[in-house]
Design an enzyme around this catalytic site. Structure first.
Site, PDB file in Angstrom:
ATOM      1  N   PHE A  66      48.221-118.080  39.557  1.00 56.82           N
ATOM      2  CA  PHE A  66      48.274-116.935  39.173  1.00 56.82           C
ATOM      3  C   PHE A  66      47.194-116.661  38.411  1.00 56.82           C
ATOM      4  O   PHE A  66      47.102-117.403  37.194  1.00 56.82           O
ATOM      5  CB  PHE A  66      49.710-116.788  38.788  1.00 56.82           C
ATOM      6  N   ASN A 168      56.948-115.657  31.854  1.00 57.54           N
ATOM      7  CA  ASN A 168      56.493-114.448  32.845  1.00 57.54           C
ATOM      8  C   ASN A 168      56.833-114.864  34.318  1.00 57.54           C
ATOM      9  O   ASN A 168      55.845-115.701  34.893  1.00 57.54           O
ATOM     10  CB  ASN A 168      54.901-114.250  32.586  1.00 57.54           C
ATOM     11  N   PRO A 169      58.068-114.854  34.767  1.00 55.67           N
ATOM     12  CA  PRO A 169      58.335-115.383  36.064  1.00 55.67           C
ATOM     13  C   PRO A 169      57.903-114.623  37.152  1.00 55.67           C
ATOM     14  O   PRO A 169      57.626-113.385  36.987  1.00 55.67           O
ATOM     15  CB  PRO A 169      60.033-115.254  36.010  1.00 55.67           C
TER      16      PRO A 169
HETATM   17  C1  LIG Z   1      53.814-114.690  37.255  1.00 56.32           C
HETATM   18  S1  LIG Z   1      53.347-116.400  37.364  1.00 56.32           S
HETATM   19  C2  LIG Z   1      52.883-116.424  35.512  1.00 56.32           C
HETATM   20  C3  LIG Z   1      51.927-117.544  35.060  1.00 56.32           C
HETATM   21  C4  LIG Z   1      51.793-117.773  33.774  1.00 56.32           C
HETATM   22  N1  LIG Z   1      52.810-117.760  32.876  1.00 56.32           N
HETATM   23  C5  LIG Z   1      51.100-116.457  33.440  1.00 56.32           C
HETATM   24  O1  LIG Z   1      51.572-115.413  32.629  1.00 56.32           O
HETATM   25  O2  LIG Z   1      50.104-115.915  33.563  1.00 56.32           O
HETATM   26  C6  LIG Z   1      54.714-117.109  37.499  1.00 56.32           C
HETATM   27  C7  LIG Z   1      54.750-118.563  37.523  1.00 56.32           C
HETATM   28  O3  LIG Z   1      56.058-119.312  37.609  1.00 56.32           O
HETATM   29  C8  LIG Z   1      55.928-120.471  38.596  1.00 56.32           C
HETATM   30  N2  LIG Z   1      57.234-120.599  38.953  1.00 56.32           N
HETATM   31  C9  LIG Z   1      57.830-119.706  39.974  1.00 56.32           C
HETATM   32  N3  LIG Z   1      59.321-120.244  40.028  1.00 56.32           N
HETATM   33  C10 LIG Z   1      59.367-121.041  39.364  1.00 56.32           C
HETATM   34  C11 LIG Z   1      60.706-121.847  38.887  1.00 56.32           C
HETATM   35  N4  LIG Z   1      61.940-121.686  39.602  1.00 56.32           N
HETATM   36  N5  LIG Z   1      60.415-122.981  38.078  1.00 56.32           N
HETATM   37  C12 LIG Z   1      59.238-123.016  37.526  1.00 56.32           C
HETATM   38  N6  LIG Z   1      58.174-122.467  37.596  1.00 56.32           N
HETATM   39  C13 LIG Z   1      58.318-121.319  38.617  1.00 56.32           C
HETATM   40  C14 LIG Z   1      54.928-119.959  39.461  1.00 56.32           C
HETATM   41  O4  LIG Z   1      54.412-121.044  40.381  1.00 56.32           O
HETATM   42  C15 LIG Z   1      54.009-119.574  38.565  1.00 56.32           C
HETATM   43  O5  LIG Z   1      53.156-120.078  38.263  1.00 56.32           O
END
Ligand SMILES: C[S@@+](CC[C@H](N)C(=O)[O-])C[C@H]1O[C@@H](n2cnc3c(N)ncnc32)[C@H](O)[C@@H]1O
Length: 261
Positions: A66, A168-169
């Site tokens: 992302f 930031n999910p």
């Molecule tokens: C919207 S991106 C945000 C990435 C970074 N924190 C940023 O703000 O640029 C959400 C991230 O959460 C990860 N992710 C999604 N579901 C997850 C889960 N259940 N557990 C851990 N990571 C997860 C995704 O792979 C992605 O890298």
């Protein structure tokens, strides 16, 4: 703007130097044209240059991770305010992607022990790469953990001992229309959050409740339509105080914060 940044990238100069540029040789011109074509075809600018600015950092990005967004810089600003006066806080970033949040906190609050959690096997390679690069640049090393933020056993050894959980999910409702740059190039796991976008948020609130110490802080980014729904999810889960929502610089609801009772 993007065309200028791509030309500056091809020439290896800052964008401001374009003003005094006399000539572009044939080789640079043809590389520039290829990149322009890709950008016109909606490949994100940051995938073409290979990096994204975030607060004081330049993070490596590309297919599989992302691209960090400027809105998230505000969430990090809030997080750092919570840590002021705490010399060696323990911080967990859930869903770390490029590591934007975790690495910024480690860089701007050098005493912090920061743990970056990522589930996506492709994205975590970028988390690790950027974490290594920042440690080599002299920042406090960030620990990168492969895991699911909704897993009730995630980081169980830290239960009740964490000062700050930040995330930031993925929060886009399934089926929502998003620009081609996002739909075709951001990884699906980073975007989609179930029918109302809040499936992962519900899980992470439980994880944060377990990890945080009393009066520890939680910050969650969300979509601008979720300024009522995310605080409601946190309140409904119980055991929180000071639940409030914060706008971004455009005045749109952007992240929810709360303190553990
Ligand atoms: C919207 S991106 C945000 C990435 C970074 N924190 C940023 O703000 O640029 C959400 C991230 O959460 C990860 N992710 C999604 N579901 C997850 C889960 N259940 N557990 C851990 N990571 C997860 C995704 O792979 C992605 O890298």
């Amino acid at each position: 703007m993007d065309a200028e940044l791509l030309l500056a990238h091809v020439l290896g100069i800052p964008r401001a130097r374009l003003l005094t540029l006399d000539e572009v040789d044939d080789d640079a011109a043809s590389r520039f044209e290829v990149l322009l074509g890709q950008r016109a075809d909606r490949v994100p600018l940051q995938h073409l240059t290979g990096h994204a600015p975030f607060r004081f950092l330049e993070l490596a990005v590309g297919p599989g991770v992302f691209v960090p967004r400027p809105e998230t810089e505000l969430l990090v600003g809030w997080a750092l305010e919570q840590l002021s006066g705490v010399a060696e806080p323990l911080v967990v970033d859930l869903g770390s992607g490029s590591g934007a949040i975790a690495l910024s906190i480690a860089s701007e609050h050098p005493g912090a022990r920061v743990i970056a959690v990522e589930r996506d096997t492709g994205a975590i390679e970028w988390t690790r790469h950027n974490a290594r690069a920042r440690a080599e640049a002299g920042d406090t090393p960030v620990e990168v953990v492969a895991g699911d933020m909704t897993d009730p056993r995630l980081l169980a050894e830290l239960d009740g001992g964490v000062d700050l959980v930040v995330s930031n999910p993925p929060y886009v409702p399934d089926g929502a229309r998003v620009p081609r740059e996002v739909a075709d190039h951001d990884p699906p796991l980073a975007l989609w959050g179930g029918p109302d976008g809040l499936d992962v948020v519900r899980g992470l609130v439980g994880t944060a409740a377990r990890l945080l110490r009393q009066e520890g802080s939680l910050g969650i980014e969300h979509a601008d339509q979720q300024g009522g729904a995310v605080p409601a999810v946190v309140r409904a889960s119980g055991g929180w105080t000071d639940v409030r929502d914060h706008p971004d610089l455009a005045g749109r609801p952007r992240f929810t914060t709360a303190r553990r009772l």
